[in-house]
Design a protein around this motif. Structure first.
Motif, PDB file in Angstrom:
ATOM      1  N   UNK A  29      38.198  31.987  54.606  1.00 39.99           N
ATOM      2  CA  UNK A  29      38.774  32.960  53.365  1.00 39.99           C
ATOM      3  C   UNK A  29      38.169  32.319  52.121  1.00 39.99           C
ATOM      4  N   UNK A  30      37.660  33.348  51.213  1.00 39.98           N
ATOM      5  CA  UNK A  30      37.319  33.284  50.075  1.00 39.98           C
ATOM      6  C   UNK A  30      38.041  33.890  48.766  1.00 39.98           C
ATOM      7  N   UNK A  31      38.178  33.310  47.427  1.00 40.41           N
ATOM      8  CA  UNK A  31      38.701  33.868  46.520  1.00 40.41           C
ATOM      9  C   UNK A  31      37.564  34.014  45.543  1.00 40.41           C
ATOM     10  N   UNK A  32      37.080  35.128  45.257  1.00 38.10           N
ATOM     11  CA  UNK A  32      36.071  35.581  44.291  1.00 38.10           C
ATOM     12  C   UNK A  32      36.505  35.756  42.977  1.00 38.10           C
ATOM     13  N   UNK A  33      36.181  34.950  42.112  1.00 31.58           N
ATOM     14  CA  UNK A  33      36.828  35.243  40.829  1.00 31.58           C
ATOM     15  C   UNK A  33      35.600  35.115  39.518  1.00 31.58           C
ATOM     16  N   UNK A  34      34.577  34.550  39.894  1.00 34.00           N
ATOM     17  CA  UNK A  34      33.441  34.630  38.853  1.00 34.00           C
ATOM     18  C   UNK A  34      32.722  36.016  38.864  1.00 34.00           C
ATOM     19  N   UNK A  35      32.385  36.592  37.938  1.00 35.92           N
ATOM     20  CA  UNK A  35      31.762  37.903  37.770  1.00 35.92           C
ATOM     21  C   UNK A  35      30.715  38.109  38.713  1.00 35.92           C
ATOM     22  N   UNK A  36      29.755  37.118  38.792  1.00 33.26           N
ATOM     23  CA  UNK A  36      28.571  37.280  39.741  1.00 33.26           C
ATOM     24  C   UNK A  36      28.920  37.579  40.918  1.00 33.26           C
ATOM     25  N   UNK A  37      29.963  36.706  41.683  1.00 31.24           N
ATOM     26  CA  UNK A  37      30.385  36.893  43.000  1.00 31.24           C
ATOM     27  C   UNK A  37      31.336  37.983  43.354  1.00 31.24           C
ATOM     28  N   UNK A  38      32.084  38.524  42.230  1.00 29.78           N
ATOM     29  CA  UNK A  38      32.617  39.719  42.223  1.00 29.78           C
ATOM     30  C   UNK A  38      31.664  40.966  42.068  1.00 29.78           C
ATOM     31  N   UNK A  39      30.786  40.608  41.752  1.00 29.35           N
ATOM     32  CA  UNK A  39      29.571  41.993  41.777  1.00 29.35           C
ATOM     33  C   UNK A  39      28.585  41.721  43.415  1.00 29.35           C
ATOM     34  N   UNK A  40      29.039  40.404  44.021  1.00 27.53           N
ATOM     35  CA  UNK A  40      28.510  40.451  45.246  1.00 27.53           C
ATOM     36  C   UNK A  40      29.478  41.293  46.213  1.00 27.53           C
TER      37      UNK A  40
END
Length: 237
Positions: A29-40
């Motif tokens: 499981x991953x929590x994506x919080x940075x804008x670049x990984x939100x975009x991913x």
């Protein structure tokens, strides 16, 4: 490597550096919080990145705050298949991924997309030697025994189970390791090993060692940070 062979055996995929190792068949499981990984996440969900797959590579040291070069990460990583996902009201994502196929990173590009993109070549297991049946059976029994000893020391009885009996030796070592909280260096060593029987020996040794530690200390291992809860950041990136 000639140009024709390189074209045939390499691929370009998004890369997600983490301070953990994803193994084939394991769930992360991953929590994506940075804008670049939100975009991913958006690109994975919309098909901009095909097949909902990206690569996870382990950062070599916690001193690395920003991955920019090949020597910042381990050379061998694992593709992650995006499964369940939830977009939070503020744009962050909680996602579940599953490890699939190993790769070797040949090049990292930090200008092509908001997130890292890598050129990779696939890393497959070596074929089993002829007449390996007896060796496979012995190593399988030893690995399952070591896994049982670890789980008895670490988990409640109803929280774990042995893999299916038809699981092959290549996948078995990864499934056993994924069920246990091994140090990053051990998991990376297992990820890089391409001989299935040697990997079974390695995982047996590692699980026996960890089971001994747990029994001696009479302690239950704490989960790694990215598994504590999805609401906490799992990556420096």
């Amino acid at each position: 490597m000639d140009a024709e062979r390189q074209e045939r055996t390499t691929e370009t995929i998004p890369l997600f550096p983490l301070q953990t190792v994803l193994l084939p068949g394991a769930t992360l499981p991953l929590h994506l919080f940075e804008p670049r990984y939100r975009q991913l996440a958006v690109d994975l969900l919309t098909g901009t990145v095909p097949d909902r797959r990206f690569g996870i590579i382990a950062i070599r040291t916690s001193a690395v705050r920003e991955v920019e070069h090949l020597d910042h990460v381990h050379a061998i990583g694992c593709t992650a298949l995006l499964g369940e996902s939830e977009r939070l009201p503020d744009g962050r994502f909680d996602i579940i991924t599953r490890g699939e196929r190993r790769f070797r990173v040949l090049d990292i590009d930090n200008s092509r997309a908001p997130y890292l993109v890598g050129t990779v070549e696939w890393v497959d297991d070596d074929p089993l030697p002829p007449a390996a049946g007896r060796a496979v059976a012995g190593l399988r029994d030893a690995a399952l025994s070591a896994h049982g000893a670890y789980c008895e020391a670490a988990w409640h009885r109803d929280s774990w189970a042995a893999p299916e009996s038809e699981t092959g030796p290549g996948a078995l070592s990864y499934l056993l390791a994924a069920d246990c909280l091994l140090p990053l260096a051990d998991r990376q060593q297992l990820l890089e090993e391409t001989q299935p029987l040697r990997r079974l020996r390695m995982v047996s040794r590692m699980l026996r060692r960890e089971a001994g530690f747990l029994t001696k200390l009479r302690a239950v291992p704490a989960p790694p940070p990215e598994l504590i809860q999805l609401g906490l950041p799992a990556s420096l990136n």
